[in-house]
Design a protein around this motif. Sequence first.
Motif, mmCIF file in Angstrom:
data_model
loop_
_atom_site.group_PDB
_atom_site.id
_atom_site.type_symbol
_atom_site.label_atom_id
_atom_site.label_comp_id
_atom_site.label_asym_id
_atom_site.label_seq_id
_atom_site.Cartn_x
_atom_site.Cartn_y
_atom_site.Cartn_z
ATOM 1 N N ARG A 58 0.758 -1.319 0.094
ATOM 2 C CA ARG A 58 0.069 0.005 0.042
ATOM 3 C C ARG A 58 0.859 1.352 0.024
ATOM 4 N NH1 ARG A 58 -5.491 0.850 1.292
ATOM 5 N NH2 ARG A 58 -5.884 2.980 2.218
ATOM 6 N N PRO A 61 1.504 5.143 0.507
ATOM 7 C CA PRO A 61 3.026 5.467 0.467
ATOM 8 C C PRO A 61 3.819 4.715 1.076
ATOM 9 C CG PRO A 61 2.079 7.016 2.127
ATOM 10 C CD PRO A 61 0.893 6.192 1.713
ATOM 11 N N GLY A 106 -4.979 6.083 -4.592
ATOM 12 C CA GLY A 106 -4.307 6.635 -3.477
ATOM 13 C C GLY A 106 -4.917 8.249 -3.461
ATOM 14 N N GLY A 107 -4.493 8.823 -1.972
ATOM 15 C CA GLY A 107 -5.002 9.912 -1.652
ATOM 16 C C GLY A 107 -3.884 10.806 -1.555
ATOM 17 N N ALA A 108 -4.121 12.202 -0.948
ATOM 18 C CA ALA A 108 -3.151 12.999 -0.830
ATOM 19 C C ALA A 108 -2.076 12.557 -0.195
ATOM 20 C CB ALA A 108 -3.837 14.303 -0.005
ATOM 21 N N ASP A 109 -1.897 11.836 0.641
ATOM 22 C CA ASP A 109 -0.824 11.366 1.366
ATOM 23 C C ASP A 109 0.248 10.473 0.174
ATOM 24 O OD1 ASP A 109 -1.966 8.064 2.785
ATOM 25 O OD2 ASP A 109 -2.507 9.087 1.034
ATOM 26 N N VAL A 110 -0.436 9.722 -0.569
ATOM 27 C CA VAL A 110 0.301 9.312 -1.613
ATOM 28 C C VAL A 110 1.000 10.191 -2.652
ATOM 29 C CG1 VAL A 110 0.208 7.915 -3.696
ATOM 30 C CG2 VAL A 110 -0.911 7.348 -1.749
ATOM 31 N N ALA A 156 1.702 13.713 -1.825
ATOM 32 C CA ALA A 156 2.465 14.079 -0.943
ATOM 33 C C ALA A 156 3.896 13.193 -1.128
ATOM 34 C CB ALA A 156 2.246 14.284 0.310
ATOM 35 N N ALA A 157 3.898 12.064 -0.885
ATOM 36 C CA ALA A 157 5.012 11.260 -0.913
ATOM 37 C C ALA A 157 5.803 11.259 -2.148
ATOM 38 C CB ALA A 157 4.668 9.951 -0.487
ATOM 39 N N ARG A 194 -11.528 16.588 -5.451
ATOM 40 C CA ARG A 194 -10.248 16.220 -5.352
ATOM 41 C C ARG A 194 -9.274 16.941 -6.247
ATOM 42 N NH1 ARG A 194 -9.341 9.805 -5.441
ATOM 43 N NH2 ARG A 194 -7.133 10.677 -4.860
ATOM 44 N N LEU A 196 -1.359 20.753 -3.814
ATOM 45 C CA LEU A 196 -0.267 20.113 -3.463
ATOM 46 C C LEU A 196 0.790 20.215 -4.391
ATOM 47 C CD1 LEU A 196 -0.615 16.732 -1.462
ATOM 48 C CD2 LEU A 196 1.216 17.181 -2.933
#
Length: 430
Positions: A337, A339, A356-360, A362-363, A381, A388
């Motif tokens: 999964r 990030p 994936g979401g914002a965390d992905v 960002a990574a 989104r 970002l």
Amino acid sequence: MAPVTPVAPVTSVTPVTVVGLDAAGAPPHPALAPALAAAGLVVGAARHLAAVPVPPGATTVALGPLAPAVHRLAAAVADGVPAVVLASGDPGLFGILRRLRAAGLPLRVVPAVSSVAAAFARAGLPWDGAAVVTAHGRDPRPALNACRALPLVAVLTAPGAGAGELGAGLAGWSRRLVVAEHLGTDAERVREVTPEQAAAGTWSDPHVLLSIATADTADTADTADAGPDAARAAGRMRSDNQPAAAPVGGWALPESRYAHRASMITKSEVRALVIARLRPRLGRLVWDIGAGSGSVGIECALLGAAVIAVEQEPGAGETIRANAAAHAVDVRLVVGRAPAALAGLPEPDAVFVGGGGADVLAAVTARRPDRVVLTLAALDRVAPAVGLLRAAGYTVEGSQLSAARLADLPGGSIRLAATNPVVVLTGERP
């Protein structure tokens, strides 16, 4: 009367004779002896100058920086002094010939067996269709990514960009490496090793590295020559002999060309734009995150890129493997999964975020790839994703794609069947 084809004018300028010394250790070409006997200037590496009978009256220049040698050769041509350049193998294969032609020197070339041909011969492997790349005097990453992407690659190495460094970079890819050291000399040594063994080993310069795709990832001991894995891998090469060319069957292929679950696949119209934005080619590494069927990553691989597909569903991972095999490309699969699954992966040149979401996202931007492409079906989104990307220093452009496909109606009529609209965002690092 048929037109007369013009020919180059006859010139009295004496060309520089460029002679390749056989990398396989065979005697020099018969043309070398008379060329040396008449030479007033002989240029070559110190080992080449020591290997041939340079006449006592000739001036010698041992190659270090190339510019002074080119200047001496140009002066010899201007003065009508016969000159000879000694080179390794075939001077036209990542050799000195390009620089001499760029200097405008008149040339006569006598090639010999190249170190690449000698390495394949020593390994007992065919090499039609192999990619030949160099890590000498340049960024080694494109050569490394070619080894990651293609089934059979020969690399001309250099100190600091040799078997050790390339082996370390190939960890995680199913590869066998053949390392050919000191070809054509008494110190010649040819060994087949794993990437891990190459990374841990000590290698003599000069050497040539052959990277060979294989399904066998088990460690084996060093051997005196290339083993059966290499031969089997060479037999599985693409038959069109164009390892980095545009695929014969095209790209943005219909969804029917892929196995997929419940239509969970990037539609061909969207995929066409995504592939164009990712700019895959030989020497680049692409991540396909939330790969699903793997269609985006597979088509990047068809265009010559090295590809890592990241997918959290094990069942989808098996589908990606099957699709990659059906299209005869090598896609490295990471099941996990994002990030978290991105940690430790080699740095990408371009990334497609299909899930994936914002965390992905960002990574991904934290790894600073040149280009980031993502597809979004939910409009709420889009603005956060744009924000970002911009906050990470990317310039952003986007398009909403809404395709309508022809569909048959009873009685021979035709209607348009709409596909779901998708927003494609592209972030590019200045």
